[in-house]
Motif scaffolding. Structure first.
Motif, mmCIF file in Angstrom:
data_model
loop_
_atom_site.group_PDB
_atom_site.id
_atom_site.type_symbol
_atom_site.label_atom_id
_atom_site.label_comp_id
_atom_site.label_asym_id
_atom_site.label_seq_id
_atom_site.Cartn_x
_atom_site.Cartn_y
_atom_site.Cartn_z
ATOM 1 N N GLY A 1 -5.392 -4.855 -11.927
ATOM 2 C CA GLY A 1 -4.398 -5.430 -11.023
ATOM 3 C C GLY A 1 -4.922 -6.646 -10.296
ATOM 4 N N THR A 2 -4.273 -6.945 -9.186
ATOM 5 C CA THR A 2 -4.758 -8.024 -8.336
ATOM 6 C C THR A 2 -4.931 -7.458 -6.936
ATOM 7 O OG1 THR A 2 -2.482 -8.675 -7.917
ATOM 8 C CG2 THR A 2 -3.643 -9.886 -9.644
ATOM 9 N N LYS A 3 -5.595 -8.188 -6.091
ATOM 10 C CA LYS A 3 -5.891 -7.680 -4.736
ATOM 11 C C LYS A 3 -4.598 -7.252 -4.034
ATOM 12 C CE LYS A 3 -8.829 -8.722 -0.775
ATOM 13 N NZ LYS A 3 -9.519 -7.429 -0.846
ATOM 14 N N GLY A 4 -4.586 -6.017 -3.565
ATOM 15 C CA GLY A 4 -3.409 -5.514 -2.859
ATOM 16 C C GLY A 4 -2.256 -5.162 -3.781
ATOM 17 N N ASP A 5 -2.517 -5.100 -5.085
ATOM 18 C CA ASP A 5 -1.440 -4.773 -6.034
ATOM 19 C C ASP A 5 -1.992 -3.900 -7.151
ATOM 20 O OD1 ASP A 5 0.891 -4.650 -7.463
ATOM 21 O OD2 ASP A 5 0.849 -6.750 -8.119
ATOM 22 N N ASP B 1 -0.266 6.745 3.376
ATOM 23 C CA ASP B 1 0.629 5.612 3.560
ATOM 24 C C ASP B 1 -0.163 4.324 3.795
ATOM 25 O OD1 ASP B 1 3.511 5.272 3.625
ATOM 26 O OD2 ASP B 1 3.199 4.453 5.640
ATOM 27 N N ASN B 2 -1.177 4.412 4.634
ATOM 28 C CA ASN B 2 -1.993 3.226 4.915
ATOM 29 C C ASN B 2 -2.783 2.786 3.689
ATOM 30 O OD1 ASN B 2 -1.081 3.061 7.538
ATOM 31 N ND2 ASN B 2 -2.752 4.290 8.368
ATOM 32 N N ILE B 3 -3.270 3.755 2.918
ATOM 33 C CA ILE B 3 -3.995 3.408 1.682
ATOM 34 C C ILE B 3 -3.027 2.757 0.692
ATOM 35 C CG2 ILE B 3 -5.240 4.376 -0.312
ATOM 36 C CD1 ILE B 3 -6.963 4.589 2.116
ATOM 37 N N ALA B 4 -1.832 3.313 0.593
ATOM 38 C CA ALA B 4 -0.830 2.751 -0.321
ATOM 39 C C ALA B 4 -0.490 1.317 0.081
ATOM 40 C CB ALA B 4 0.429 3.624 -0.325
ATOM 41 N N ASP B 5 -0.356 1.087 1.371
ATOM 42 C CA ASP B 5 -0.063 -0.268 1.854
ATOM 43 C C ASP B 5 -1.197 -1.224 1.528
ATOM 44 O OD1 ASP B 5 2.438 -0.479 2.874
ATOM 45 O OD2 ASP B 5 1.890 0.112 4.915
ATOM 46 N N ARG B 6 -2.405 -0.793 1.805
ATOM 47 C CA ARG B 6 -3.538 -1.699 1.645
ATOM 48 C C ARG B 6 -3.795 -2.061 0.176
ATOM 49 N NH1 ARG B 6 -9.593 -1.517 4.229
ATOM 50 N NH2 ARG B 6 -10.587 -2.747 2.603
ATOM 51 N N ALA C 1 -14.305 3.516 -0.414
ATOM 52 C CA ALA C 1 -14.494 4.025 -1.775
ATOM 53 C C ALA C 1 -13.495 3.367 -2.731
ATOM 54 C CB ALA C 1 -14.348 5.546 -1.802
ATOM 55 N N ALA C 2 -12.254 3.236 -2.295
ATOM 56 C CA ALA C 2 -11.220 2.654 -3.160
ATOM 57 C C ALA C 2 -11.517 1.188 -3.440
ATOM 58 C CB ALA C 2 -9.842 2.811 -2.511
ATOM 59 N N GLU C 3 -11.987 0.494 -2.413
ATOM 60 C CA GLU C 3 -12.350 -0.924 -2.578
ATOM 61 C C GLU C 3 -13.373 -1.068 -3.705
ATOM 62 O OE1 GLU C 3 -11.219 -4.378 -1.491
ATOM 63 O OE2 GLU C 3 -11.094 -3.146 0.316
ATOM 64 N N GLU C 4 -14.401 -0.235 -3.666
ATOM 65 C CA GLU C 4 -15.465 -0.302 -4.675
ATOM 66 C C GLU C 4 -14.915 0.037 -6.068
ATOM 67 O OE1 GLU C 4 -18.618 2.590 -4.182
ATOM 68 O OE2 GLU C 4 -19.942 1.565 -5.620
ATOM 69 N N ALA C 5 -14.107 1.093 -6.142
ATOM 70 C CA ALA C 5 -13.604 1.546 -7.442
ATOM 71 C C ALA C 5 -12.678 0.504 -8.073
ATOM 72 C CB ALA C 5 -12.869 2.877 -7.271
ATOM 73 N N ILE C 6 -11.796 -0.056 -7.262
ATOM 74 C CA ILE C 6 -10.832 -1.021 -7.810
ATOM 75 C C ILE C 6 -11.554 -2.309 -8.223
ATOM 76 C CG2 ILE C 6 -8.820 -2.442 -7.252
ATOM 77 C CD1 ILE C 6 -7.835 -0.096 -5.498
ATOM 78 N N ALA C 7 -12.539 -2.708 -7.406
ATOM 79 C CA ALA C 7 -13.302 -3.916 -7.764
ATOM 80 C C ALA C 7 -14.023 -3.709 -9.094
ATOM 81 C CB ALA C 7 -14.303 -4.245 -6.661
ATOM 82 N N GLN C 8 -14.615 -2.541 -9.283
ATOM 83 C CA GLN C 8 -15.324 -2.294 -10.538
ATOM 84 C C GLN C 8 -14.369 -2.287 -11.724
ATOM 85 O OE1 GLN C 8 -17.366 1.507 -10.939
ATOM 86 N NE2 GLN C 8 -18.756 0.646 -12.472
ATOM 87 N N SER C 9 -13.206 -1.703 -11.528
ATOM 88 C CA SER C 9 -12.283 -1.595 -12.661
ATOM 89 C C SER C 9 -11.649 -2.936 -13.002
ATOM 90 C CB SER C 9 -11.176 -0.585 -12.361
ATOM 91 O OG SER C 9 -10.179 -1.182 -11.575
#
Lengths: 383, 411
Positions: free
Chosen positions: B79-83, B143-148, B68-76
């Protein structure tokens, strides 16, 4: 992250509720702080793991209805009890309207088990012809329906609402040590920014659970055998934490509204700093130093939530020696054990009590999570 | 809001979910993940097209959240990948060790008599199970989501029971309003359909037992509703300070205009008989949005399909909206995806935004026998309407009531 540039209100501590092996209430914990050694360590009951047990409490004092006491498990009873002490100390225990408007942030875990049922099911599963059907049948027949309500994390807040009538709204933060720091950070910033005037914040933890000992034995995080001070668990086989049953709640208030209602103020709570850089050698020391600077800490006493997990505790010790040379450091673990989510609220509550007694002008509480997350909580005298 | 992501039993991503939701498709099916022999409820809206090893609630919840986060961040496009340049607020189901792991440790202990937790402790001390520590503590998913995704600061893992997803959004909104962060990644996720979770709800008589046909079991606002159906999924929303979103040229999908909450100290699982806390939460959301009930075009209901919730929600809405409640379209996504518990508030916020974007209100399926006691305009087939503002309700065990007002334009 950048801090807000909005004008910030002072936030003060106006209520304190503490429960641990040291006893209940402020005086018992000030005494424990002076002694700087734990009042109780039980090395028999969960051997080879020592635990700091909860004190004997007369629950009726804070949880008058037996039906409420029965509907909770130990961690919730401890928390509801400590929340009641905090309300009492803030002088609002009888003020129904005040409590009905008050908001809560709780830091806790959950997941209480019926260990006898679990053991019997595991024994039966070993020879069950159809393990899936066996598990279904026994969970359905043997689990107490109300146990679920002792497993849900947000039901500590729910019980505080039911028992004490604190029904503004509640949010429950989970995530071990860091959640306690972040509960304080969130509550402080909501009040400082004017989003809210008053909050009850805290958490509770029951160490007297064989299932949590399993979780923390995985990974080798538990100290075994006799008590040793946290910063002295340096040899092979000594490192790790001794879990402690504990609960701590603080009432936080905007200084202006506290003054307006004539409340006793224990101390000021400054903006709380926390972070979670990826763990690697040296990262804990660097993170603590950065948070220390951001907090602007200049304490005359440090309360450390150090776990006793070796490398990170050594890093914290070294960092504190550099950041606060000559300043006495008291490990919470030496008073009441390690209580995960409760560590930061407990340290903050104790710090506020010490300041109000005039035993310190400023106190920094450090929290280094056993797996992740560092925090610095700064409290100071009012003027 | 500049990015949305969604995973439910109906599929992955906004497009698949929207198509299925507006077609009135159900994601509820007979559970295949584990044996259901002897269970009163044998159906759920599990997400079966995503998998983890081991298949445990925290791992599955993390997997859904990542998608879900991948989709949301890509749409928005932020930032940059992983940041990701902002904070993380994530609603996760409370974490516990699960039966397959307990069984493995019991076996490894070598105990041939009665098994106790001492045996599990001994097995744990062999160091063979160390990897499971992180799996079964509460902060790991965040934690894992924050890292990714490279979110900033200490992530918040939270629970307000069945309103958790809405609370994650509320925390993000508040942090942005305080000026602490310009952006927030707000997630609600839940992958906890396993035998014990299901049985716990079943023991509280909260679940529908109408197993056949599975897709007919979740019947919000119907006279014959008999409980909710567990569902799984996740939703992620990228929230940004509107000014900075505009400044970077982001496409704004909608606005969180208001958040409201109110606690209830009446009972651990039931709400105050007068419905006052639910009413207060709706009013608080409207007040926070600086708007009146009249401006709401549709209600995305909590609508769990339990006798209690739907009655209380209808009562609360009637108190706030007055007679207009009879003609104000209301719909419950849970009729199709079940009750996604920790994720529900976030999933339903995403669906509310899609409702605004498409000018189309998804239906409440299975509304064959209306409850005559509830005078509501329940949407039974996808309805085209100009939707500018949505009220999204979330109510949960432990007296949690959280409501959001979402809109197409700033207040």
């Amino acid at each position: 992250m950048s801090k807000t540039s909005m004008s910030q209100r002072d936030v003060v501590v106006t209520g304190i509720g503490l429960v641990s092996c040291a006893g209940e209430g402020i005086a018992a914990h000030l005494e424990a702080f002076t002694a700087a050694s734990p009042k109780a360590v039980d090395i028999e009951r969960f051997a080879p793991y020592p635990v700091h047990p909860a004190p004997a409490l007369v629950l009726d004092g804070q949880i008058p209805k037996k039906s409420d006491q029965r509907q909770m498990e130990a961690w919730q009873r401890l928390g509801v009890y400590a929340a009641g002490l905090a309300l009492e100390s803030a002088g609002v225990k009888q003020d129904t309207a005040f409590k009905a408007a008050m908001h809560l942030v709780v830091a806790c875990g959950g997941g209480e088990r019926d260990t006898a049922v679990d053991g019997a099911i595991l024994t039966g599963l070993r020879d069950a012809a159809d393990p899936g059907a066996y598990l279904n049948e026994h969970l359905q027949n043997d689990l107490r329906p109300t146990l679920f309500l002792a497993q849900l994390s947000n039901l500590l807040a729910g019980n505080i609402a039911i028992v004490h009538g604190v029904t503004g709204a509640s949010r429950t933060f989970m995530g071990e040590e860091a959640s306690g720091v972040d509960a304080l950070r969130n509550a402080q910033s909501r009040i400082a920014s004017g989003q809210i005037d008053t909050m009850l914040v805290g958490g509770s933890y029951s160490a007297e659970r064989p299932d949590v000992l399993v979780v923390h034995e995985m990974g080798g995080y538990l100290h075994k055998g006799d008590f040793l001070p946290v910063f002295e668990r340096a040899e092979d086989g000594e490192a790790g934490f001794i879990l402690g049953s504990a609960a701590a709640f603080l009432m936080l208030e905007a200084a202006e509204t506290a003054v307006a209602r004539g409340a006793k103020t224990f101390a000021r709570l400054l903006p709380v700093e926390s972070d979670r850089p990826r763990r690697e050698p040296g990262s804990v020391g660097r993170s603590l130093s950065a948070l220390w600077d951001r907090a602007g800490a200049k304490p005359d006493a440090v309360i450390s939530g150090a776990t006793g997990v070796r490398a990170i505790t050594a890093e914290e010790g070294a960092a504190l020696a550099e950041l606060a040379p000559g300043v006495p450091v008291t490990a919470l673990g030496d008073l009441s054990g390690h209580s995960l989510e409760v560590t930061a609220p407990f340290g903050a509550a104790l710090g506020a009590a010490l300041i109000s007694e005039g035993r310190a002008r400023e106190i920094a509480v450090t929290t280094v999570g056993h797996r992740r997350g560092e925090g610095v909580v700064r409290l100071s005298a009012l003027s | 809001m500049t990015g949305l992501g969604i995973v439910t039993s109906l599929g992955q991503g906004q497009a698949d979910n929207w198509a299925a939701l507006t077609a009135g498709k159900s994601g509820i099916h007979t559970i295949a993940r584990f044996p259901t022999e002897g269970l009163r409820t044998r159906i759920a809206g599990t997400v079966d097209f995503l998998d983890t090893d081991p298949l445990v609630a925290p791992a599955l919840s993390q997997r859904f959240a990542e998608e879900a986060a991948e989709e949301a961040i890509a749409q928005s496009g932020i930032g940059t990948k992983g940041d990701f340049p902002g904070a993380l607020f994530i609603a996760v189901p409370p974490v516990e060790m699960e039966w397959p792991q307990r069984q493995a440790m019991a076996q490894a202990s070598g105990q041939s008599g009665d098994i106790t937790y001492s045996d599990l402790q001994r097995a744990a001390s062999s160091r063979a199970f160390d990897a499971w520590h992180d799996l079964f503590i509460f902060a790991t998913v965040a934690d894992n989501i924050a890292d990714r995704f490279g979110t900033k600061g200490s992530p918040i893992s939270l629970s307000t029971a069945c309103s958790s997803g809405a609370t994650a959004i509320q925390l993000g909104v508040e942090a942005i309003r305080r000026g602490e962060t310009k952006a927030a990644l707000c997630i609600g996720t839940d992958g906890s359909v396993n035998p014990e979770s299901l049985i716990r709800f079943s023991l509280l008589s909260a679940l529908s037992t109408q197993n056949d046909p599975p897709e007919g079991a979740s019947k919000p606002f119907s006279k014959n509703r008999d409980g909710f159906v567990m569902g799984e999924g996740a939703a992620a929303l990228v929230l940004e300070d509107a000014e900075s979103a505009r400044a970077r040229g982001a496409k704004i999908l909608g606005y969180v205009l208001g958040c409201g909450e109110k606690g209830d100290g009446f009972h651990r699982t039931r709400s105050s008989p007068d419905g006052a806390p639910g009413i207060a939460a709706i009013r608080a959301a409207l007040d926070d949005a600086g708007t009146a009930p009249d401006s709401i075009d549709t209600i995305n209901a909590h609508g769990t399909s339990t006798p209690e919730n739907d009655k209380m929600e209808a009562l609360g809405c009637a108190a706030v909206f007055g007679d207009r409640i009879r003609t104000l379209p209301i719909s419950s996504n849970k009729s199709m995806i079940g009750h996604t518990l920790t994720a529900a508030g976030a999933i339903e916020a995403v669906i509310s935004l899609l409702t605004i974007a498409h000018g189309r209100i998804p239906p409440t399926i299975n509304y064959a026998v209306p409850d005559p006691a509830l005078s509501l305009d329940v949407v039974t087939t996808a309805r085209d309407a100009r939707v500018s503002r949505v009220l999204s309700n979330s109510f949960g065990f432990g007296g949690q009531n959280t409501c959001l007002v979402l809109g197409d334009e700033p207040a």
